[in-house]
Scaffold this motif. Structure first.
Motif, PDB file in Angstrom:
ATOM      1  N   ILE A  32       0.844  -1.201   0.000  1.00 23.57           N
ATOM      2  CA  ILE A  32       0.000   0.000   0.000  1.00 23.57           C
ATOM      3  C   ILE A  32       0.878   1.250   0.000  1.00 23.57           C
ATOM      4  O   ILE A  32       1.863   1.334   0.725  1.00 23.57           O
ATOM      5  N   ILE A  33       0.508   2.230  -0.818  1.00 24.16           N
ATOM      6  CA  ILE A  33       1.183   3.525  -0.773  1.00 24.16           C
ATOM      7  C   ILE A  33       0.131   4.610  -0.570  1.00 24.16           C
ATOM      8  O   ILE A  33      -0.723   4.823  -1.429  1.00 24.16           O
ATOM      9  N   THR A  34       0.151   5.277   0.576  1.00 21.20           N
ATOM     10  CA  THR A  34      -0.669   6.478   0.760  1.00 21.20           C
ATOM     11  C   THR A  34       0.182   7.467   1.545  1.00 21.20           C
ATOM     12  O   THR A  34       1.249   7.131   2.055  1.00 21.20           O
ATOM     13  N   SER A  35      -0.310   8.694   1.649  1.00 21.37           N
ATOM     14  CA  SER A  35       0.439   9.709   2.395  1.00 21.37           C
ATOM     15  C   SER A  35       0.249   9.553   3.899  1.00 21.37           C
ATOM     16  O   SER A  35       0.849  10.274   4.686  1.00 21.37           O
ATOM     17  N   LYS A  36      -0.590   8.611   4.310  1.00 25.99           N
ATOM     18  CA  LYS A  36      -0.845   8.422   5.742  1.00 25.99           C
ATOM     19  C   LYS A  36       0.160   7.449   6.342  1.00 25.99           C
ATOM     20  O   LYS A  36       0.580   6.497   5.694  1.00 25.99           O
ATOM     21  N   ALA A  37       0.525   7.699   7.589  1.00 26.57           N
ATOM     22  CA  ALA A  37       1.472   6.819   8.282  1.00 26.57           C
ATOM     23  C   ALA A  37       0.798   5.497   8.648  1.00 26.57           C
ATOM     24  O   ALA A  37      -0.425   5.387   8.656  1.00 26.57           O
ATOM     25  N   GLN A  38       1.645   4.501   8.953  1.00 24.44           N
ATOM     26  CA  GLN A  38       1.177   3.196   9.442  1.00 24.44           C
ATOM     27  C   GLN A  38       0.251   2.484   8.468  1.00 24.44           C
ATOM     28  O   GLN A  38      -0.713   1.841   8.855  1.00 24.44           O
ATOM     29  N   THR A  39       0.532   2.607   7.158  1.00 18.41           N
ATOM     30  CA  THR A  39      -0.326   1.915   6.199  1.00 18.41           C
ATOM     31  C   THR A  39       0.036   0.443   6.077  1.00 18.41           C
ATOM     32  O   THR A  39      -0.812  -0.386   5.775  1.00 18.41           O
ATOM     33  N   THR A  40       1.310   0.107   6.289  1.00 19.05           N
ATOM     34  CA  THR A  40       1.733  -1.298   6.243  1.00 19.05           C
ATOM     35  C   THR A  40       1.589  -1.903   7.633  1.00 19.05           C
ATOM     36  O   THR A  40       2.151  -1.397   8.594  1.00 19.05           O
ATOM     37  N   LEU A 199      -8.163   3.910   3.493  1.00 11.99           N
ATOM     38  CA  LEU A 199      -7.239   4.976   3.907  1.00 11.99           C
ATOM     39  C   LEU A 199      -7.405   6.230   3.054  1.00 11.99           C
ATOM     40  O   LEU A 199      -7.269   7.355   3.546  1.00 11.99           O
ATOM     41  N   LEU A 200      -7.704   6.048   1.782  1.00  9.20           N
ATOM     42  CA  LEU A 200      -7.843   7.190   0.871  1.00  9.20           C
ATOM     43  C   LEU A 200      -9.219   7.853   0.959  1.00  9.20           C
ATOM     44  O   LEU A 200      -9.351   9.044   0.699  1.00  9.20           O
ATOM     45  N   ASN A 201     -10.250   7.078   1.324  1.00  7.43           N
ATOM     46  CA  ASN A 201     -11.624   7.598   1.297  1.00  7.43           C
ATOM     47  C   ASN A 201     -12.160   8.090   2.636  1.00  7.43           C
ATOM     48  O   ASN A 201     -13.193   8.758   2.665  1.00  7.43           O
ATOM     49  N   TYR A 202     -11.469   7.732   3.729  1.00  2.00           N
ATOM     50  CA  TYR A 202     -11.986   8.116   5.053  1.00  2.00           C
ATOM     51  C   TYR A 202     -10.896   8.818   5.857  1.00  2.00           C
ATOM     52  O   TYR A 202      -9.711   8.615   5.618  1.00  2.00           O
ATOM     53  N   ASP A 203     -11.329   9.618   6.837  1.00  2.10           N
ATOM     54  CA  ASP A 203     -10.391  10.460   7.592  1.00  2.10           C
ATOM     55  C   ASP A 203     -10.213   9.970   9.021  1.00  2.10           C
ATOM     56  O   ASP A 203     -10.897   9.071   9.488  1.00  2.10           O
ATOM     57  N   LYS A 204      -9.262  10.652   9.671  1.00  2.00           N
ATOM     58  CA  LYS A 204      -9.025  10.522  11.114  1.00  2.00           C
ATOM     59  C   LYS A 204      -8.749   9.075  11.513  1.00  2.00           C
ATOM     60  O   LYS A 204      -8.010   8.364  10.880  1.00  2.00           O
ATOM     61  N   GLU A 205      -9.428   8.624  12.583  1.00  2.00           N
ATOM     62  CA  GLU A 205      -9.101   7.328  13.173  1.00  2.00           C
ATOM     63  C   GLU A 205      -9.776   6.167  12.445  1.00  2.00           C
ATOM     64  O   GLU A 205      -9.338   5.019  12.574  1.00  2.00           O
ATOM     65  N   GLN A 237     -18.501   4.135  13.746  1.00  2.00           N
ATOM     66  CA  GLN A 237     -17.573   3.929  12.615  1.00  2.00           C
ATOM     67  C   GLN A 237     -18.250   3.146  11.496  1.00  2.00           C
ATOM     68  O   GLN A 237     -18.005   3.406  10.314  1.00  2.00           O
ATOM     69  N   LYS A 238     -19.121   2.220  11.871  1.00  2.00           N
ATOM     70  CA  LYS A 238     -19.867   1.455  10.855  1.00  2.00           C
ATOM     71  C   LYS A 238     -20.705   2.400  10.008  1.00  2.00           C
ATOM     72  O   LYS A 238     -20.734   2.308   8.772  1.00  2.00           O
ATOM     73  N   GLY A 239     -21.361   3.348  10.688  1.00  2.00           N
ATOM     74  CA  GLY A 239     -22.181   4.328   9.975  1.00  2.00           C
ATOM     75  C   GLY A 239     -21.361   5.195   9.035  1.00  2.00           C
ATOM     76  O   GLY A 239     -21.795   5.514   7.921  1.00  2.00           O
TER      77      GLY A 239
END
Length: 294
Positions: A32-40, A199-205, A237-239
């Motif tokens: 996985i490559i995204t700009s967010k940390a801890q993706t692997t 990771l790309l479509n949702y924010d925060k936690e 989170q489900k919602g």
């Protein structure tokens, strides 16, 4: 001519470009490559084969101070990578502090195997002087390491890094079949593609609280029927994952299906469901079930 083979593990802190580098070295999109940390979250294996060598690359989660049991398992994957490597690639970049996660660096400094220090993102630097200062600073911390300034984003100096890895490989027969690309099953890459889209479509936690499980993978000659369950930790989170009228989940499914079809080269019928598994990141039985603890 003797055959060479070895395990080349890629380690470093989060967000320094380990996964981008791994994908370039392997020539396939494994991580996985995204700009967010801890993706692997797992150790991901990519295998490069030639007539006279086999390289088993291992991408690892970014080294961090664990805040919950899942992160402890992620750190364990990185620590294990120090033990079973023939060559170690430590990736940093031009902006992070060399003193970050000092205890892990101390372990790298004691390694007896070849260590290659990759200073990534040099495209962000303005001049050569800045790079020389960074190299000097790192040489004082890892004096035994060979230094390769790179830009994985620009694919700069990656070919030279690959040549050096091949030179350093020990003589050995191959560890896997010569047609192998990875030791991970097909289902694993489905979960990684879906997780990347989360990771790309949702924010925060929300992305970090999700776990993706493939419950059905029915492959035929020209198509695959896949059923995926996305686990979250809370009802709220489900919602968020589903969205109003199911729109967010539908968008997620469309994005994931495109990449899954590209990866497998087949038409894909993808079903997605969302379930709540409270506080799964801190529950040992769930971490074992989800493959983070052996």
């Amino acid at each position: 001519m003797a055959h060479k083979a070895g395990f080349v593990n890629i380690v470093g802190n989060p967000n320094v470009g380990k996964s981008t580098l791994m994908n370039l070295l392997v020539g396939e999109r494994m991580s996985i490559i995204t700009s967010k940390a801890q993706t692997t979250r797992h150790r991901i294996t990519g295998i490069v084969n030639a007539d006279d060598y086999q390289i088993v690359f291992g991408d690892t989660p970014g080294v961090l101070d664990p805040k919950y049991k899942l992160q402890k398992s992620m750190l364990d994957f990185s620590l294990e990578a120090l033990i079973d490597a023939d060559i170690l690639i430590y990736v940093t970049d031009v902006v992070e502090s060399p003193t970050k996660n000092q205890s892990f660096l101390d372990k790298v400094a004691k390694e007896k195997i070849p260590v290659i220090l990759v200073i990534n993102k040099i495209d962000l630097l303005k001049g050569q002087t800045d790079l020389l200062e960074i190299i000097d600073r790192w040489k004082s911390i890892l004096p035994q390491a060979e230094v390769y300034p790179t830009s994985a984003k620009e694919n700069f100096n990656v070919d030279n890094l690959m040549k050096r890895v091949i030179e350093l490989l020990p003589d050995s027969p191959p560890y896997f079949g010569k047609d192998a690309l990875t030791d991970k099953p097909a289902r694993f890459f489905v979960t990684e593609i879906v997780r990347e889209k989360i990771l790309l479509n949702y924010d925060k936690e929300v992305p970090y609280a999700t776990q993706v499980i493939v419950e059905k993978f029915d492959e035929k000659d020209d198509s695959i029927h896949i059923m995926v369950v996305i686990y979250v930790e809370r009802d709220s989170q489900k919602g968020i994952i589903i969205g109003q009228g199911g729109k967010k989940l539908k968008r997620l499914g469309i994005d994931a299906r495109k990449d899954i079809e590209t990866f497998f080269g087949k038409h894909v019928f993808l079903e997605m469901f969302v379930k709540v598994e409270h506080d799964w990141r801190n529950r040992e039985n769930k971490l074992r079930e989800f493959g983070y603890i052996e």
